[in-house]
Design a protein around this motif. Structure first.
Motif, PDB file in Angstrom:
ATOM      1  N   LEU A  14       0.869  -1.173   0.000  1.00 51.28           N
ATOM      2  CA  LEU A  14       0.000   0.000   0.000  1.00 51.28           C
ATOM      3  C   LEU A  14       0.910   1.228   0.000  1.00 51.28           C
ATOM      4  CD1 LEU A  14      -3.053   0.572   0.040  1.00 51.28           C
ATOM      5  CD2 LEU A  14      -2.931   0.707   2.522  1.00 51.28           C
ATOM      6  N   ILE A  19      -1.586   7.485   5.792  1.00 54.18           N
ATOM      7  CA  ILE A  19      -2.884   6.810   5.841  1.00 54.18           C
ATOM      8  C   ILE A  19      -3.460   7.021   7.234  1.00 54.18           C
ATOM      9  CG2 ILE A  19      -4.052   4.563   5.825  1.00 54.18           C
ATOM     10  CD1 ILE A  19      -2.066   3.684   3.695  1.00 54.18           C
ATOM     11  N   MET A  23      -9.243   6.785   6.886  1.00 47.42           N
ATOM     12  CA  MET A  23      -9.061   6.009   5.657  1.00 47.42           C
ATOM     13  C   MET A  23      -9.109   4.511   5.980  1.00 47.42           C
ATOM     14  SD  MET A  23      -5.993   8.165   3.832  1.00 47.42           S
ATOM     15  CE  MET A  23      -5.816   7.117   2.395  1.00 47.42           C
ATOM     16  N   ILE A  24      -8.567   4.143   7.140  1.00 45.73           N
ATOM     17  CA  ILE A  24      -8.563   2.730   7.536  1.00 45.73           C
ATOM     18  C   ILE A  24      -9.996   2.254   7.805  1.00 45.73           C
ATOM     19  CG2 ILE A  24      -7.768   1.056   9.261  1.00 45.73           C
ATOM     20  CD1 ILE A  24      -5.295   2.898   9.670  1.00 45.73           C
ATOM     21  N   PHE A  43     -10.719   0.239   4.754  1.00 48.76           N
ATOM     22  CA  PHE A  43     -10.340   1.014   3.554  1.00 48.76           C
ATOM     23  C   PHE A  43     -11.520   1.155   2.578  1.00 48.76           C
ATOM     24  CE2 PHE A  43      -6.161  -1.093   4.633  1.00 48.76           C
ATOM     25  CZ  PHE A  43      -5.545   0.055   5.134  1.00 48.76           C
ATOM     26  N   MET A  46     -11.601   3.438  -0.532  1.00 44.43           N
ATOM     27  CA  MET A  46     -10.713   3.065  -1.627  1.00 44.43           C
ATOM     28  C   MET A  46     -11.070   1.686  -2.188  1.00 44.43           C
ATOM     29  SD  MET A  46      -6.948   4.310  -0.288  1.00 44.43           S
ATOM     30  CE  MET A  46      -7.040   3.613   1.365  1.00 44.43           C
ATOM     31  N   ARG A  47     -11.673   0.861  -1.340  1.00 46.61           N
ATOM     32  CA  ARG A  47     -11.925  -0.543  -1.691  1.00 46.61           C
ATOM     33  C   ARG A  47     -13.187  -0.745  -2.519  1.00 46.61           C
ATOM     34  NH1 ARG A  47     -12.471  -4.250   3.313  1.00 46.61           N
ATOM     35  NH2 ARG A  47     -13.291  -6.096   2.335  1.00 46.61           N
TER      36      ARG A  47
END
Length: 200
Positions: A14, A19, A23-24, A43, A46-47
């Protein structure tokens, strides 16, 4: 808490710095106080695409990394708010080890309390690990906590430093409650004496 001894796994690269914990695990997942079920939100911005389908470009959605237990990430991982949901989400997804050049202090401490090993390495070593991770299913990393080393797929070794007490806790699967329970006989004895004094 599960013990951490030796972990062998594909590592997901990553290559993003800073981060943060939002974001997590984004804020909409913070309504629960359960440690399970948060892996689906890991995520998530983004995922997943806007329609909720998996983003094929995101590393954890790629076939080689779907079962990764190690994350190799950019500098300053886990910055932002102090939410403990961040390590909960990582753990629920299956991540047991995060490797970076630096971590935010609160996130770093929360990892140990939840059975995740955060490893700090030099920028040069991180690049080597990124190269290994980029090879996907063709390369696995082995993290040996007792020896404090990461072994690459080609036999190279990277040593990492770790506080002895934190190492002891992870090796023995001891969180704060587990540590307290080790003192149960002393606590019981103290409570008994206190009770006898109250009736005296």
């Amino acid at each position: 808490m599960d013990k951490f001894t030796v972990l062998e796994s594909v590592a997901a690269p990553l290559r993003i710095i800073n981060i943060d914990t939002d974001m997590i695990i984004p804020k909409q997942y913070l309504k629960t106080i359960k440690r399970t079920g948060l892996g689906t939100g890991l995520f998530s911005e983004m995922r997943y695409l806007d329609d909720g389908s998996p983003n094929p470009d995101f590393v954890l959605n790629q076939p080689a990394y779907k079962n990764a237990k190690i994350l190799v990430a950019g500098d300053n991982f886990g910055c932002g708010s102090s939410r403990e949901h961040a390590p909960w989400a990582l753990l629920d997804f299956g991540i047991r080890c995060v490797i970076s050049t630096s971590f935010a202090d609160i996130f770093y401490n929360n990892c140990f309390k939840n059975g995740i090993l955060p490893i700090t390495v030099s920028p040069e070593d991180l690049e080597k690990l990124f190269d290994d991770a980029d090879r996907g299913a063709n390369a696995t990393l082995t993290v040996n906590l007792e020896a404090q080393e990461i072994r690459g797929p080609d036999g190279g070794k990277i040593h990492f430093d770790l506080d002895p007490f934190r190492k002891h806790c992870l090796l023995n699967g001891l969180d704060d409650i587990g540590l307290t329970m080790q003192k149960a006989p002393s606590i019981d004895s103290f409570e008994k004496k206190l009770g006898e004094r109250a009736w005296a």
